[in-house]
Design a protein around this motif. Structure first.
Motif, PDB file in Angstrom:
ATOM      1  N   THR A  84      13.780  19.415   9.853  1.00  0.00           N
ATOM      2  CA  THR A  84      13.298  20.793   9.953  1.00  0.00           C
ATOM      3  C   THR A  84      12.465  21.178   8.747  1.00  0.00           C
ATOM      4  N   ILE A  85      12.957  20.775   7.563  1.00  0.00           N
ATOM      5  CA  ILE A  85      12.190  21.043   6.343  1.00  0.00           C
ATOM      6  C   ILE A  85      10.869  20.305   6.374  1.00  0.00           C
ATOM      7  N   GLN A  88       8.210  21.916   8.084  1.00  0.00           N
ATOM      8  CA  GLN A  88       7.877  23.181   7.437  1.00  0.00           C
ATOM      9  C   GLN A  88       8.334  24.390   8.252  1.00  0.00           C
ATOM     10  N   LYS A  89       9.483  24.199   8.941  1.00  0.00           N
ATOM     11  CA  LYS A  89      10.018  25.324   9.705  1.00  0.00           C
ATOM     12  C   LYS A  89      10.849  26.238   8.821  1.00  0.00           C
ATOM     13  N   ILE A  90      11.429  25.677   7.746  1.00  0.00           N
ATOM     14  CA  ILE A  90      12.249  26.498   6.865  1.00  0.00           C
ATOM     15  C   ILE A  90      12.020  26.072   5.433  1.00  0.00           C
ATOM     16  N   ARG A 114      16.087  38.070   2.146  1.00  0.00           N
ATOM     17  CA  ARG A 114      16.257  37.540   3.491  1.00  0.00           C
ATOM     18  C   ARG A 114      15.449  38.342   4.519  1.00  0.00           C
ATOM     19  N   HIS A 117      12.012  36.880   3.966  1.00  0.00           N
ATOM     20  CA  HIS A 117      11.896  35.438   4.227  1.00  0.00           C
ATOM     21  C   HIS A 117      13.097  34.965   5.052  1.00  0.00           C
ATOM     22  N   PRO A 118      13.214  35.379   6.299  1.00  0.00           N
ATOM     23  CA  PRO A 118      14.391  35.021   7.106  1.00  0.00           C
ATOM     24  C   PRO A 118      14.504  33.536   7.391  1.00  0.00           C
ATOM     25  N   GLU A 119      13.409  32.788   7.235  1.00  0.00           N
ATOM     26  CA  GLU A 119      13.438  31.359   7.541  1.00  0.00           C
ATOM     27  C   GLU A 119      13.996  30.511   6.401  1.00  0.00           C
ATOM     28  N   VAL A 120      14.168  31.112   5.235  1.00  0.00           N
ATOM     29  CA  VAL A 120      14.616  30.357   4.058  1.00  0.00           C
ATOM     30  C   VAL A 120      16.141  30.300   4.014  1.00  0.00           C
ATOM     31  N   LYS A 121      16.667  29.076   3.920  1.00  0.00           N
ATOM     32  CA  LYS A 121      18.106  28.910   3.728  1.00  0.00           C
ATOM     33  C   LYS A 121      18.436  29.067   2.245  1.00  0.00           C
TER      34      LYS A 121
END
Length: 245
Positions: A84-85, A88-90, A114, A117-121
């Protein structure tokens, strides 16, 4: 036991036979048998007894399986995260923070982050400063929030704000009427605070020495987070960082 060994062992335990395991792994039966024999040889004990053409897990195999299955699932999750990383999805932000900052500042800050940037874990680790420094130097942490600056050649420190030392006491304490509490006011009172080895503790020692007093602790703590319950029970007055508020 490497990842392939783990996969084969788990498949045999789950499917019950080498043939079924080979089918689920999309490999030949001889290949699975060879991998199993190599694994048993490497471990130094048998994982399965061959009884009547069937494989019966040994006690050792049953002991290994629960953790092996958990590790395998974690590896699968890691593969998914890596893919996923890579797509470049998150993104991933790894934060190391002292306990006071973790419980006072970061919840509000991370809520705003968040939203943007909701896609960032986010991996948030509440750690002692020594472990935070190690994490930064080893590359296990991207960003740190601590009560004092970190002095290291490869670390850039920025002061975000100044935080005062506060005296935490019960509301019915006579000193609660004072705007400023000085070392003289604390003479004879049980103190709850950091040890002298801590940076903030050393500063407090100097402040007491400048008033001709010695900071004598009744209870030593490592974080202001633990101060309030102790004060609430009447165990003393806490001298801690202002983030505790």
């Amino acid at each position: 036991m490497n990842a392939r060994d783990l996969e084969v062992f788990r498949a045999i335990m789950r499917d019950g036979t080498i043939t079924a395991a080979a089918n689920s792994l999309a490999v030949s039966q001889p290949a699975v048998s060879k991998l199993l024999l190599r694994l048993e040889d490497r471990l130094g004990y048998r994982l399965f007894d061959r009884i009547g053409g069937r494989l019966v897990p040994t006690t050792e195999a049953r002991l290994l399986f629960a953790d092996a299955d958990r590790v395998f699932r974690q590896l699968e999750a890691l593969k998914t995260l890596a893919s996923t990383i890579g797509a470049q999805k998150i993104g991933l932000l790894r934060i190391g923070a002292s306990l006071p900052a973790t419980y006072s500042l970061l919840p509000r800050v991370l809520a705003t982050f968040r939203q943007q940037h909701p896609e960032v874990k986010i991996h948030l680790n509440a750690l002692p400063k020594r472990e935070i420094v190690e994490g930064l130097l080893l590359g296990d942490i991207d960003l740190a929030v601590t009560l004092s600056t970190i002095q290291a050649p490869t670390v850039r420190s920025e002061i975000l704000a100044e935080v005062n030392i506060v005296a935490v006491m019960r509301a019915d304490d006579p000193l609660a009427l004072l705007d400023i509490v000085k070392p003289d006011d604390l003479e004879g009172r049980a103190l709850i605070s950091y040890g002298s080895h801590a940076e903030v503790g050393a500063d407090l020692d100097e402040a007491f020495a400048a008033s001709g007093k010695q900071r004598d602790l009744a209870i030593q703590i490592i974080s202001s987070v633990g101060a309030a319950p102790l004060v609430r029970e009447g165990l003393g007055i806490a001298l801690v960082d202002g983030l505790v508020a």
